[in-house]
Design an enzyme around this catalytic site. Structure first.
Site, PDB file in Angstrom:
ATOM      1  N   GLU A  64     -51.796 -53.968 -18.940  1.00 34.99           N
ATOM      2  CA  GLU A  64     -51.105 -55.329 -19.702  1.00 34.99           C
ATOM      3  C   GLU A  64     -50.615 -54.571 -20.715  1.00 34.99           C
ATOM      4  O   GLU A  64     -49.401 -55.147 -21.357  1.00 34.99           O
ATOM      5  CB  GLU A  64     -52.193 -56.207 -20.220  1.00 34.99           C
ATOM      6  CG  GLU A  64     -52.683 -57.078 -19.100  1.00 34.99           C
ATOM      7  CD  GLU A  64     -51.800 -57.997 -18.658  1.00 34.99           C
ATOM      8  OE1 GLU A  64     -50.647 -58.303 -19.481  1.00 34.99           O
ATOM      9  OE2 GLU A  64     -51.706 -58.614 -17.559  1.00 34.99           O
ATOM     10  N   TYR A  82     -51.629 -62.923 -26.520  1.00 29.46           N
ATOM     11  CA  TYR A  82     -51.355 -62.998 -25.246  1.00 29.46           C
ATOM     12  C   TYR A  82     -52.187 -61.967 -24.288  1.00 29.46           C
ATOM     13  O   TYR A  82     -52.976 -62.149 -23.195  1.00 29.46           O
ATOM     14  CB  TYR A  82     -49.804 -62.727 -24.664  1.00 29.46           C
ATOM     15  CG  TYR A  82     -49.635 -62.139 -23.520  1.00 29.46           C
ATOM     16  CD1 TYR A  82     -49.728 -63.022 -22.488  1.00 29.46           C
ATOM     17  CD2 TYR A  82     -49.596 -60.721 -23.046  1.00 29.46           C
ATOM     18  CE1 TYR A  82     -49.623 -62.689 -20.982  1.00 29.46           C
ATOM     19  CE2 TYR A  82     -49.515 -60.579 -21.682  1.00 29.46           C
ATOM     20  CZ  TYR A  82     -49.657 -61.551 -20.410  1.00 29.46           C
ATOM     21  OH  TYR A  82     -49.525 -60.869 -19.243  1.00 29.46           O
ATOM     22  N   ASP A 138     -46.842 -65.408 -20.611  1.00 26.15           N
ATOM     23  CA  ASP A 138     -45.999 -64.525 -20.814  1.00 26.15           C
ATOM     24  C   ASP A 138     -44.679 -65.073 -20.694  1.00 26.15           C
ATOM     25  O   ASP A 138     -44.424 -66.284 -20.482  1.00 26.15           O
ATOM     26  CB  ASP A 138     -46.073 -63.383 -19.829  1.00 26.15           C
ATOM     27  CG  ASP A 138     -46.019 -63.567 -18.448  1.00 26.15           C
ATOM     28  OD1 ASP A 138     -45.564 -64.500 -18.023  1.00 26.15           O
ATOM     29  OD2 ASP A 138     -46.062 -62.254 -17.705  1.00 26.15           O
TER      30      ASP A 138
END
Length: 346
Positions: free
Chosen positions: A44, A125, A143
């Site tokens: 990520e 996020y 996203d």
């Protein structure tokens, strides 16, 4: 509109994901146990502002060299920064190292969004994505791909970035209580392969009957984006000093753009071309006709290229063999310059 019945959207999307999920090295197969939190977190962070194609080889190299968060925490920062070269946004690498040390000290990753948000370099996020994918928690993950899908399904007319609260609320409505991680990854895959920014493949989309933008006949019209201001143009000069097949490299200051990275010497970056201002040392510098361009987040940079041969004892610094420059871990802008100079040098 089927969005009033979010379970139908989630069910259709998860069924599609079970059949079409991308095979990614940081993922577990659909419906299986959650993957290693270290791999989820690492992927990520790498994927922020970077494509899957660029991340794949870097991710493989990282986990081969540092197979656990403890191994990454113990790595010298200079090694990590060099390994990160090419992924850009180098503050992420420094935060990655700080986060690894924090996690190693506490004995593992937190398993809640709140706990994850407290880690260095982990924003809203990323915390939601790790919580959902690595720990199976119900979390709302938005996203760029998810935002596009949701904007189209609900035909959200508020322009970005102001629409983000609306997009998050809409995503919350359709996120299921179970398989939240698979749902988030399914939305990402749908946005990547089907609900693309241009020419979306609506006839192949499992959510077509739910999609208000598709019914409107203008799916590409969503999400609505305000026109971006033109990026300012800056100029600089890169200096290539060569001595007996070796090239002088320097370390950039620890703070600021590309902080702490190994690089070719450069003069000031200014509004007008600085020519030979502020070379690393006095020499018979020659300007090459080639230039190198690079785009950063907030500006565009045009770099002139200056070269010089150094006889006798050169200045103190790191001297790298020309043939080994690819392993120096140069940021992309300097790697571009090195390639151009090697191609054109006398």
């Amino acid at each position: 509109m089927s969005a009033k019945h979010p379970s139908t959207i989630a069910a259709r999307l998860l069924a599609w994901y079970d059949a079409h999920a991308r095979d990614l090295p940081w993922r577990a197969a659909p419906g299986t146990n959650a993957p290693d939190p270290y791999r989820v977190w690492l992927s990520e962070i790498m994927l922020q502002q970077t494509t899957v194609a660029a991340v794949r080889p870097k991710f493989a190299a990282f986990v081969a060299r540092w197979p656990s968060v403890e191994a990454l925490a113990a790595a010298p920062e200079a090694d990590l920064m060099a390994a990160w070269a090419g992924l850009g946004y180098y503050a992420r690498a420094r935060n990655l190292h700080a986060c690894a040390r924090t996690v190693a000290e506490r004995g593992g990753f937190p398993d809640t969004e709140e706990g994850l948000r407290a880690l260095p370099g982990v924003g809203a996020y990323t915390a939601a994505a790790i919580a959902a994918i690595a720990f199976g928690a119900r979390a709302v993950v938005v996203d760029a791909n998810v935002a596009r899908v949701v904007a189209r399904v609900f035909a959200i007319s508020r322009p970005l970035p102001g629409a983000m609260p609306d997009l998050r609320d809409a995503t919350d409505r359709i996120t299921p209580d179970t398989r939240s991680g698979d749902f988030a990854q399914a939305m990402m895959d749908l946005g990547s392969s089907v609900c693309t920014p241009r020419a979306p493949h609506c006839l192949a989309c499992p959510l077509a009957e739910d999609c208000a933008a598709y019914r409107s006949g203008d799916p590409e019209g969503f999400p609505i984006k305000l026109a971006k201001a033109a990026k300012p143009q800056r100029h600089g000069t890169i200096f290539w000093a060569e001595q007996e097949g070796r090239v002088l490299l320097v370390r950039r200051p620890p703070r600021g753009l590309l902080g702490g990275m190994r690089a070719l010497p450069t003069g000031p970056w200014a509004d007008t071309p600085p020519a030979l201002a502020d070379p690393p040392f006095a020499a018979a510098w020659q300007m090459l006709p080639e230039t190198v361009s690079h785009t950063f987040t907030h500006f565009r940079l045009e770099l002139a290229l200056a070269v010089a041969r150094v006889d006798g004892h050169g200045p103190i610094g790191e001297w790298w063999s020309v043939t080994e420059m690819d392993s120096a871990g140069l940021p992309t802008v300097f790697a571009k310059a090195a390639t151009a100079i090697r191609r054109a040098r006398w």
